[in-house]
Design a protein around this motif. Sequence first.
Motif, PDB file in Angstrom:
ATOM      1  N   UNK A  22      45.817  29.988  31.642  1.00  0.00           N
ATOM      2  CA  UNK A  22      47.126  29.931  32.340  1.00  0.00           C
ATOM      3  C   UNK A  22      47.670  28.437  32.379  1.00  0.00           C
ATOM      4  N   UNK A  23      48.661  28.303  31.478  1.00  0.00           N
ATOM      5  CA  UNK A  23      49.347  27.117  31.345  1.00  0.00           C
ATOM      6  C   UNK A  23      50.837  27.215  31.613  1.00  0.00           C
ATOM      7  N   UNK A  24      51.407  26.055  32.207  1.00  0.00           N
ATOM      8  CA  UNK A  24      52.648  25.946  32.676  1.00  0.00           C
ATOM      9  C   UNK A  24      53.444  24.808  31.971  1.00  0.00           C
ATOM     10  N   UNK A 124      43.632  36.504  36.249  1.00  0.00           N
ATOM     11  CA  UNK A 124      42.670  37.123  35.011  1.00  0.00           C
ATOM     12  C   UNK A 124      43.708  37.472  33.943  1.00  0.00           C
ATOM     13  N   UNK A 125      42.923  37.855  32.778  1.00  0.00           N
ATOM     14  CA  UNK A 125      43.714  38.404  31.707  1.00  0.00           C
ATOM     15  C   UNK A 125      43.375  39.899  31.146  1.00  0.00           C
ATOM     16  N   UNK A 126      44.338  40.786  31.058  1.00  0.00           N
ATOM     17  CA  UNK A 126      44.095  41.986  30.410  1.00  0.00           C
ATOM     18  C   UNK A 126      43.536  42.000  28.949  1.00  0.00           C
ATOM     19  N   UNK A 127      43.140  42.602  28.150  1.00  0.00           N
ATOM     20  CA  UNK A 127      42.880  42.517  26.767  1.00  0.00           C
ATOM     21  C   UNK A 127      43.794  42.191  25.750  1.00  0.00           C
ATOM     22  N   UNK A 129      46.353  39.666  26.854  1.00  0.00           N
ATOM     23  CA  UNK A 129      46.773  38.598  27.025  1.00  0.00           C
ATOM     24  C   UNK A 129      47.935  38.510  28.214  1.00  0.00           C
ATOM     25  N   UNK A 130      47.950  39.721  28.930  1.00  0.00           N
ATOM     26  CA  UNK A 130      48.899  39.699  29.999  1.00  0.00           C
ATOM     27  C   UNK A 130      48.025  39.221  31.219  1.00  0.00           C
ATOM     28  N   UNK A 131      48.578  38.095  31.983  1.00  0.00           N
ATOM     29  CA  UNK A 131      48.122  37.611  33.147  1.00  0.00           C
ATOM     30  C   UNK A 131      48.275  38.755  34.210  1.00  0.00           C
ATOM     31  N   UNK A 132      47.281  38.662  35.115  1.00  0.00           N
ATOM     32  CA  UNK A 132      47.358  39.531  36.136  1.00  0.00           C
ATOM     33  C   UNK A 132      46.582  38.652  37.539  1.00  0.00           C
ATOM     34  N   UNK A 133      46.516  39.231  38.318  1.00  0.00           N
ATOM     35  CA  UNK A 133      46.028  38.478  39.520  1.00  0.00           C
ATOM     36  C   UNK A 133      44.926  39.652  40.347  1.00  0.00           C
ATOM     37  N   UNK A 134      43.870  38.825  40.571  1.00  0.00           N
ATOM     38  CA  UNK A 134      42.845  39.479  41.594  1.00  0.00           C
ATOM     39  C   UNK A 134      42.608  38.589  42.758  1.00  0.00           C
ATOM     40  N   UNK A 135      42.392  39.203  43.906  1.00  0.00           N
ATOM     41  CA  UNK A 135      41.836  38.452  45.038  1.00  0.00           C
ATOM     42  C   UNK A 135      40.970  37.615  44.835  1.00  0.00           C
ATOM     43  N   UNK A 136      41.137  36.433  45.427  1.00  0.00           N
ATOM     44  CA  UNK A 136      40.034  35.097  45.106  1.00  0.00           C
ATOM     45  C   UNK A 136      38.676  35.727  45.911  1.00  0.00           C
ATOM     46  N   UNK A 137      38.932  36.274  47.228  1.00  0.00           N
ATOM     47  CA  UNK A 137      37.704  36.456  47.821  1.00  0.00           C
ATOM     48  C   UNK A 137      37.833  38.372  48.405  1.00  0.00           C
TER      49      UNK A 137
END
Length: 138
Positions: A22-24, A124-127, A129-137
């Motif tokens: 993940x780069x900006x 996180x990334x799906x197969x 290359x699409x960024x997704x998000x998961x809970x850190x905890x």
Amino acid sequence: MLEPVVDADGAPFWRYAALGELRVQACADCGEPRFPPRPCCPHCQSFATEWRLTSGRGRVWSYAVPHPPLLPDYAVHAPYNVVLVELADAPRVRLVGNLVAEAGAPLGSFPADRVRIGARVRAVFDGRGLPQWVLERP
């Protein structure tokens, strides 16, 4: 499912995402990160750019749960969330995505009623290359 529209300014974002990074975009002169990518820095008007690796960590700044989905192809996934994530190491940068149960999980895999503003998340990334998000905890 929808595919991202890749233009010249955003192409590096998607190239890095395909590698799981993940780069900006940031200004190479004043250092200000920016998103969406664009040719000119809105702060100093420089055209010099660089792509900075981020930690991929952030917090849910806002979210929505579309009922019913605006696009028919997404009806099968409803209800699902659409989150706006503020990056921890670039707080003026906010990215749109989906909070999912795990990397590669489908829309709707994270219960919409469990999404909370302020929740800490990581990219996180799906197969594809699409960024997704998961809970850190979780």
